[in-house]
Design a protein around this motif. Sequence first.
Motif, PDB file in Angstrom:
ATOM      1  N   TRP A 134      80.131  54.395  28.504  1.00 30.28           N
ATOM      2  CA  TRP A 134      81.537  54.755  28.344  1.00 30.28           C
ATOM      3  C   TRP A 134      81.977  55.756  29.414  1.00 30.28           C
ATOM      4  N   ILE A 163      77.272  50.137  16.202  1.00 27.57           N
ATOM      5  CA  ILE A 163      78.698  50.147  16.485  1.00 27.57           C
ATOM      6  C   ILE A 163      79.479  49.692  15.249  1.00 27.57           C
ATOM      7  N   VAL A 185      81.393  57.296  19.824  1.00 28.37           N
ATOM      8  CA  VAL A 185      80.615  56.380  20.658  1.00 28.37           C
ATOM      9  C   VAL A 185      79.149  56.778  20.660  1.00 28.37           C
TER      10      VAL A 185
END
Length: 432
Positions: free
Chosen positions: A354, A309, A342
């Motif tokens: 998500w 991330i 993502v």
Amino acid sequence: MKRSSPADGGSRLDRLFYPALLLLIIIAPSQFSYAVHPREGPFITPADVLLGLIFVFWLLGVAASRSWGKLWRAPEAAWAFLLVAILSMTKAPDIKLAAREILQFGLYFIAAYLLVVDTLRRRQQLRTVIAALTAVTGVVVLWGLVDYIIEPDAMDVAASFGNRNVYSAYLVMVLPLLYGLAVYSRNRLGKLALFVVIGIGAVTMLSGPLFWCLVAVLLVMSVYHSKYTAFYYIVVAGLILAIMPTALPRNYDAAITELGNIYERGEVYKVLRPQALDEEELRIVKKRWLEWQPALMMLARNPMLGVGIGNYQLRIGEALYYGELPNVKKTEPDTNNLYLVVAGSTGLAGLVCWIALLGRFVRWAEKMWVWTEDRFEEGLTAGLAGSLAALIIGNFFTSLSVRGTAIIMVLILALIELMARRPWVVRAGEDG
């Protein structure tokens, strides 16, 4: 079923934190920030600072009152994504970038969400929040109109945001909410004011994909409301689109010419141009579309946890994912597909979390319609459903989870749960 008294819902702390939450909503739609480093950041907005302070004092207050058991919870999928993001740090070459992104996600989707759902427990509070959001959106739209008139570069039609894409992302979320309130309102002056804000906002949106997203969402909302609303909407929207080539050339360029042309325009090679190629052979697809491929390559090579991330932008230019860069021209800012970011950053695990997070609010949105009592609640319910649809679609063309828009995105999601659960109402069979 009856309306609860002001003393019924919410914690004892909500009277203290409610004004601070209103202030947060008012200052949230902005990307003006302090940069610790001019290029690498982190970029800290006043809203981030205020949110952090409110949350710390809120936690202390909850601990002091021992009211943990009365709190609503942040979505399970948000906590799951936070865990996946932490695990993805093992794949991240830059731990600082990863930690910064994790902190930002937790601040928005955990802290801000908890503050909203555990502070807004009264119907009048909800109305005031909507009024505050409407007012600040009106200011943002008027600012955008000034930019639209005086700024020669379409990228600078941005109001309080960094560029046209973030400005349009904010409007694509909020304008459907205002449209729902407008079409259900019986207050003629208020209805007119809302339509003016929506009209100016739509005209000043110079991000082509998000403009069409707004047009489509408002069309569906109009059809759902009534055949007369759909007729008037089609007539007005049709007239605007018809005069766009002559009366609104900037909009025509953004929504038709620019969006319809998948190739880069202007100076493609800033430093070195292959002399063997003539202009016809220099037709290069825009990077906003090309970058879908390296994002998928990140996912393919790191299927479970991605590249870490916060490290998507750091690694996307590597030959391992991109191959040979088509040119040296940078991608237009804030045009990434959020879902691919993502997936590339946190793998399938993060993408599933998500999607589950958004899916939870789709389910809540279905429940909003059960208990609506008046025109305001009907309009708010319709508007929130439209905003949810717009943000789900809009994230294919930009990221709404950025400074300036993320807090408002979380507010919309939290309002959906509030309208579905409606804590200010005591239903038959419950203690009043």
